[in-house]
Design an enzyme around this catalytic site. Structure first.
Site, PDB file in Angstrom:
ATOM      1  N   ILE A  33       0.827  -1.353   0.171  1.00  0.00           N
ATOM      2  CA  ILE A  33       0.062   0.059  -0.009  1.00  0.00           C
ATOM      3  C   ILE A  33       0.880   1.052  -0.297  1.00  0.00           C
ATOM      4  O   ILE A  33       0.369   2.239  -0.161  1.00  0.00           O
ATOM      5  CB  ILE A  33      -1.043  -0.007   1.153  1.00  0.00           C
ATOM      6  CG1 ILE A  33      -0.238  -0.080   2.415  1.00  0.00           C
ATOM      7  CG2 ILE A  33      -1.792  -1.049   1.028  1.00  0.00           C
ATOM      8  CD1 ILE A  33      -0.843   0.118   3.830  1.00  0.00           C
ATOM      9  N   ARG A  37      11.338   5.582   0.998  1.00  0.00           N
ATOM     10  CA  ARG A  37      13.009   5.456   0.584  1.00  0.00           C
ATOM     11  C   ARG A  37      13.706   4.601   1.564  1.00  0.00           C
ATOM     12  O   ARG A  37      14.675   3.852   1.019  1.00  0.00           O
ATOM     13  CB  ARG A  37      13.652   7.026   1.071  1.00  0.00           C
ATOM     14  CG  ARG A  37      13.472   8.094  -0.070  1.00  0.00           C
ATOM     15  CD  ARG A  37      13.787   9.334   0.473  1.00  0.00           C
ATOM     16  NE  ARG A  37      12.906  10.033   1.320  1.00  0.00           N
ATOM     17  CZ  ARG A  37      13.076  11.141   2.024  1.00  0.00           C
ATOM     18  NH1 ARG A  37      13.922  11.939   1.552  1.00  0.00           N
ATOM     19  NH2 ARG A  37      12.456  11.567   2.995  1.00  0.00           N
ATOM     20  N   TYR A  40       8.929  -0.351   2.595  1.00  0.00           N
ATOM     21  CA  TYR A  40       7.561  -0.688   1.874  1.00  0.00           C
ATOM     22  C   TYR A  40       6.636  -0.647   2.987  1.00  0.00           C
ATOM     23  O   TYR A  40       7.061  -1.352   4.153  1.00  0.00           O
ATOM     24  CB  TYR A  40       7.533  -1.639   0.994  1.00  0.00           C
ATOM     25  CG  TYR A  40       8.114  -1.271  -0.478  1.00  0.00           C
ATOM     26  CD1 TYR A  40       8.734  -0.055  -0.663  1.00  0.00           C
ATOM     27  CD2 TYR A  40       8.075  -2.064  -1.489  1.00  0.00           C
ATOM     28  CE1 TYR A  40       9.217   0.372  -1.966  1.00  0.00           C
ATOM     29  CE2 TYR A  40       8.572  -2.102  -2.820  1.00  0.00           C
ATOM     30  CZ  TYR A  40       9.199  -0.661  -2.869  1.00  0.00           C
ATOM     31  OH  TYR A  40       9.693  -0.374  -4.231  1.00  0.00           O
ATOM     32  N   VAL A  41       5.349  -0.533   2.775  1.00  0.00           N
ATOM     33  CA  VAL A  41       4.210  -0.733   3.856  1.00  0.00           C
ATOM     34  C   VAL A  41       3.063  -1.646   3.063  1.00  0.00           C
ATOM     35  O   VAL A  41       2.791  -1.404   1.952  1.00  0.00           O
ATOM     36  CB  VAL A  41       3.537   0.650   4.001  1.00  0.00           C
ATOM     37  CG1 VAL A  41       2.570   0.356   5.327  1.00  0.00           C
ATOM     38  CG2 VAL A  41       4.616   1.504   4.836  1.00  0.00           C
ATOM     39  N   LYS A  54       5.069  -2.161   8.220  1.00  0.00           N
ATOM     40  CA  LYS A  54       6.220  -1.325   7.617  1.00  0.00           C
ATOM     41  C   LYS A  54       7.395  -2.286   7.516  1.00  0.00           C
ATOM     42  O   LYS A  54       7.999  -2.386   8.596  1.00  0.00           O
ATOM     43  CB  LYS A  54       6.347   0.016   8.290  1.00  0.00           C
ATOM     44  CG  LYS A  54       7.276   0.965   7.327  1.00  0.00           C
ATOM     45  CD  LYS A  54       7.466   2.441   8.081  1.00  0.00           C
ATOM     46  CE  LYS A  54       8.384   3.102   7.252  1.00  0.00           C
ATOM     47  NZ  LYS A  54       8.391   4.545   7.697  1.00  0.00           N
ATOM     48  N   ASP A 135      11.532  16.682   7.940  1.00  0.00           N
ATOM     49  CA  ASP A 135      11.157  16.067   6.633  1.00  0.00           C
ATOM     50  C   ASP A 135       9.554  15.821   6.463  1.00  0.00           C
ATOM     51  O   ASP A 135       9.158  14.939   6.286  1.00  0.00           O
ATOM     52  CB  ASP A 135      11.637  14.523   6.556  1.00  0.00           C
ATOM     53  CG  ASP A 135      11.747  13.992   4.948  1.00  0.00           C
ATOM     54  OD1 ASP A 135      11.621  14.824   4.132  1.00  0.00           O
ATOM     55  OD2 ASP A 135      11.532  12.769   5.085  1.00  0.00           O
TER      56      ASP A 135
END
EC number: 2.7.11.1
Length: 215
Positions: A33, A37, A40-41, A54, A135
């Site tokens: 989903i 960087r 991935y989740v 995650k 960020d």
């Protein structure tokens, strides 16, 4: 014995030399989903509850530990996801259903003063916890179906240098977005160009030159 989250995280194998499609293998229970960087989740459902897993890339395992510790400091704030379990390479957290501010701009979903104020309160909570919010960008701010704003991806909240990214976004909101003639729906192509120019300091240099010219 591994927990289910650990076992599922271990099923995720990333390609080493791929920039965009890094998933080589994963359990069928996981649905991709989100891409970042450092990780991935994936969405998963257990006991009727949908959660987000995650899973960090092997070279970013230290970031997994760091981000888990930061989320622990933010546990008292309603603006950040609940954390259910952490490991050397993963964080199992609350699944937040909604639209990122990035998608709001792409789809023409209005961004309001209240949303901006909620981000301010979220960052204030982080500072009260001894952190330095950094960020902050359009993809890690989520507007939920109830109108609440949530903040994700906090790995850089312990950096010591000053980050003006949120202040710059807020300035653009007040100076540009709120103008009646400013488009409230922006194609993703243009959002990517704007982000690229921002990272290259083009806007900062351009406006600095204009300021010197007319001062």
């Amino acid at each position: 014995m591994l927990t289910k989250a650990e076992a599922l995280a271990h099923t995720v194998i990333y390609r080493k030399n791929s920039r965009f499609d890094k998933v080589k293998e994963k359990s069928e229970e996981l649905t991709l989903i989100g891409k970042g960087r450092s990780a991935y989740v994936f969405a998963l459902t257990e006991g009727g509850r949908k959660m987000a897993l995650k899973v960090f890339f092997p070279e970013y395992q230290a970031t997994a530990v760091k981000e888990a510790a930061i989320y622990e400091k933010l546990a008292g704030s309603a603006f950040y996801p609940d954390i259910y379990e952490t490991g050397d390479s993963f964080i199992l957290m609350e699944y937040i259903k909604g639209e990122t501010f990035y998608n709001c701009l792409k789809k023409g979903i209005a961004i309001s003063d209240d949303m901006i104020q909620q981000v301010e309160e979220a960052l204030s909570d982080a500072r009260a916890a001894g952190l330095n919010p950094s960020d902050i960008h359009l993809r890690n701010l989520i507007l939920t179906e109830t109108g609440a704003v949530r903040v994700i991806d906090v790995a850089r909240f312990e950096q010591t240098k000053t980050c003006t990214q949120w202040d710059d976004l807020k300035s653009a909101y007040h100076a540009l977005y709120k103008k009646p003639i400013f488009p409230k729906k922006i194609p993703g192509f243009w959002l990517e160009i704007i982000a690229f120019l921002y990272k290259k300091d083009w806007f900062q240099k351009h406006f600095a030159q204009r300021k010197r010219k007319y001062s």
